[in-house]
Design a protein around this motif. Structure first.
Motif, short mmCIF file in Angstrom:
data_model
loop_
_atom_site.label_atom_id
_atom_site.label_comp_id
_atom_site.label_asym_id
_atom_site.label_seq_id
_atom_site.Cartn_x
_atom_site.Cartn_y
_atom_site.Cartn_z
N LEU A 197 99.81 162.50 87.60
CA LEU A 197 99.43 162.50 86.58
C LEU A 197 98.94 161.81 84.81
O LEU A 197 97.83 162.90 84.21
N THR A 198 97.94 160.77 85.89
CA THR A 198 97.82 160.29 85.27
C THR A 198 96.32 160.87 85.44
O THR A 198 94.69 161.20 84.47
N SER A 227 96.34 153.36 76.04
CA SER A 227 96.47 155.29 75.30
C SER A 227 97.04 155.82 76.37
O SER A 227 98.30 156.42 76.48
N LYS A 228 96.04 155.82 77.32
CA LYS A 228 96.44 156.88 78.50
C LYS A 228 97.29 156.14 79.79
O LYS A 228 98.07 157.23 80.20
N VAL A 229 97.23 155.30 79.63
CA VAL A 229 98.43 154.80 80.36
C VAL A 229 99.71 153.72 80.03
O VAL A 229 100.52 154.47 81.08
N ILE A 230 100.30 153.48 78.84
CA ILE A 230 101.42 153.93 78.95
C ILE A 230 102.23 154.58 78.66
O ILE A 230 103.24 154.04 79.49
N PRO A 231 102.28 155.50 78.05
CA PRO A 231 103.21 156.73 78.30
C PRO A 231 104.00 157.12 79.13
O PRO A 231 104.64 157.38 79.77
N TYR A 232 102.33 156.96 80.64
CA TYR A 232 102.94 157.49 81.62
C TYR A 232 103.80 156.33 82.53
O TYR A 232 104.13 156.68 83.58
N PHE A 269 103.60 147.83 91.28
CA PHE A 269 102.74 148.89 91.85
C PHE A 269 102.78 150.03 90.82
O PHE A 269 101.70 150.58 91.77
N LEU A 270 103.22 149.88 89.25
CA LEU A 270 101.98 150.97 88.64
C LEU A 270 100.82 151.01 88.47
O LEU A 270 100.59 151.48 87.80
#
Length: 375
Positions: A197-198, A227-232, A269-270
Motif C-alpha cells: 500500500l505504501t 503524512s504518508k506513513v502514519i495513516p498506513y 516490524f512496520l
C-alpha cells in the motif's frame, strides 16, 4: 521547505486519510485480502499429516497379528485399508490411493509365542517424501507401542530402568500446524499492507500530477514522509488486530502474551515495511512498477525466506545467509512467542532492535531519494 509544523502534519494526515476513504481498493487490500489469506492458511492449508491412508496386509491370522492390525486401525494418524495379499495394495499405492503399506508376515504369531518381536515390513511412497517419512515413523511408533503393551521388548532378566522417559512438546502439545501458520500469515498481511500500500502512495502522487502542487507548499520533508506513513501504520495495526481476534476466536490459536507486546512487535516490524514501501514508490514514481517491485522484494521473501513455510535451518547456507536480510525473519518468531509462549522479552528485544535497524535504513534511503526528487 520550512521547519516542522504539527499543524501542517495534521492537515496532511487528514488529507491522506480522506484519500484512503475515497479509494475502495485500499480497504480491499487492508481488510478483505488479509481475511482471505487468514482463512486460506487457517482452514485450507495444513501441514499436519493426520489420517494418512495406508494399507495393512495381514498374512497371519493369529491373535497377536490381529491385535497389531487393530492397533493400526484405531490409530488417529492413519486411515487403514485391510487386505490379505500385497498385490491389490501395491496397485493402490501406484495410483496414489495409499501412501504406505504395512505387511504383517505369515509367521508373526509364531514369533510372538517364542517371546520376541517379529519384524514387519513398512513400504512407503517416496514420491511424497514428507508423507513417506511420517508414515514410516508413525507406523514404527504404533508397532513399538503395541510391542511394549504386549511385553515383547522388555528383557525379563534386566533390572527396571531407574529413570523413565516421556516426551513432552511445550507450547504446542498437539503439534498443530495452524498454531504457527496463523501468526505467520499475520506477518504476510502486515508485509502486504505496510509495503504494497505504501509503495503506491508517492507513485500515485506523481502519476496524478499532484506532487508538483505539494512541492509548491511550504511542507518539510519530515512532514511529507510522516503524512504518508502514519495513516498506513494505523491501517496495518487495525488489520493486525482484526487478524489476531480472528486467529484466537475463530481458529482457536492460543494467545499467551500481552496486547502490549503484540503492539510493540507489530510496530517495530512496520518500520521496515513502511520504509521499504516508501523507498520503492519514491524511486519508481509508477504505481504498476512499484507494486511489482513490492511483491518481489517484500511479499515473496516474507513468504519463502522468513521461516513461515520452509525451515530456515534446512535451506542451503547461501539461502540461509540471504534470510538475514528479510525483516519478517525476525517478526515470525516474535509473533509465535507472543501467541504460544508469552512475553519472552529476551527473545523479543533483539528481534525488535534488528527490525528497527532495518526501518532506519529504509527511511534514510527514502528520505534521500524523495528529497532529491523534490529538489
Amino acid at each position: 521547505m520550512s521547519s516542522f509544523s504539527a499543524r501542517r502534519l495534521a492537515a496532511l494526515v487528514r488529507k491522506e486519510g480522506a484519500q484512503i476513504l475515497r479509494d475502495p481498493s485500499t480497504f480491499l487490500i487492508a481488510f478483505v485480502l488479509p481475511m482471505i489469506l487468514l482463512f486460506l492458511f487457517g482452514y485450507a492449508v495444513s501441514l499436519d499429516s493426520s489420517r494418512t491412508r495406508i494399507g495393512v496386509v495381514l498374512q497371519d491370522s493369529s491373535a497377536p497379528a490381529l491385535r497389531l492390525a487393530q492397533a493400526y486401525q484405531t490409530s488417529r494418524y492413519f486411515e487403514v485399508e485391510m487386505a490379505r495379499t500385497i498385490q491389490p495394495m501395491r496397485e493402490k499405492m501406484v495410483s496414489g490411493d495409499l501412501r504406505a503399506i504395512i505387511v504383517i508376515p505369515l509367521d508373526f504369531g509364531e514369533g510372538v509365542k517364542r517371546g520376541r518381536m517379529p519384524a514387519i515390513q513398512i513400504i512407503a511412497d517416496g514420491s511424497q517424501p514428507n508423507t513417506a517419512n511420517f508414515a514410516a515413523a508413525y507406523g514404527e511408533g504404533v508397532r513399538a507401542q503395541w510391542a511394549a503393551n504386549e511385553g515383547l521388548e522388555r528383557n525379563p532378566k534386566a533390572a527396571e530402568p531407574p529413570v523413565s522417559l516421556s516426551s513432552r512438546f511445550w507450547y504446542n502439545p498437539e503439534l498443530k500446524s495452524r498454531y504457527f501458520l496463523v501468526p505467520g500469515s499475520i506477518a504476510n498481511v502486515m508485509t502486504m499492507i505496510g509495503t504494497l500500500l505504501t509503495a503506491l502512495v508517492v507513485a500515485r502522487e506523481w502519476e496524478r500530477g499532484t506532487m508538483e502542487a505539494m512541492m509548491a507548499t511550504p511542507i518539510s520533508m519530515a512532514e511529507f514522509i510522516a503524512s504518508k506513513v502514519i495513516p498506513y501504520y494505523l491501517l496495518a495495526l487495525a488489520s493486525m488486530a482484526l487478524c489476531t481476534v480472528i486467529g484466537v476466536f475463530v481458529f482457536g490459536v492460543p494467545f499467551r502474551g500481552s496486547v502490549f507486546a503484540l503492539f510493540v512487535v507489530g510496530s517495530a516490524f512496520l518500520m521496515p515495511a513502511l520504509g521499504l514501501g516508501l523507498f520503492i514508490s519514491s524511486a519508481t514514481k509508477n504505481q504498476f512498477v512499484a507494486s511489482q517491485i513490492a511483491l518481489l522484494s517484500a511479499f515473496l521473501p516474507t513468504f519463502l525466506l522468513s521461516g513461515f513455510i520452509y525451515e530456515i535451518s534446512s535451506m542451503p547456507w547461501p539461502i540461509q545467509a540471504l534470510t538475514y536480510l528479510v525483516p519478517a525473519r525476525y517478526l515470525i518468531p516474535a509473533l509465535e512467542s507472543v501467541f504460544l509462549a508469552g512475553d519472552q522479552w529476551a527473545l523479543l528485544l533483539p528481534n525488535i532492535g534488528i527490525m528497527l535497524g532495518f526501518g532506519l535504513v529504509f527511511f534514510l534511503l527514502s528520505f534521500r531519494v524523495t528529497r532529491r526528487s523534490l529538489d
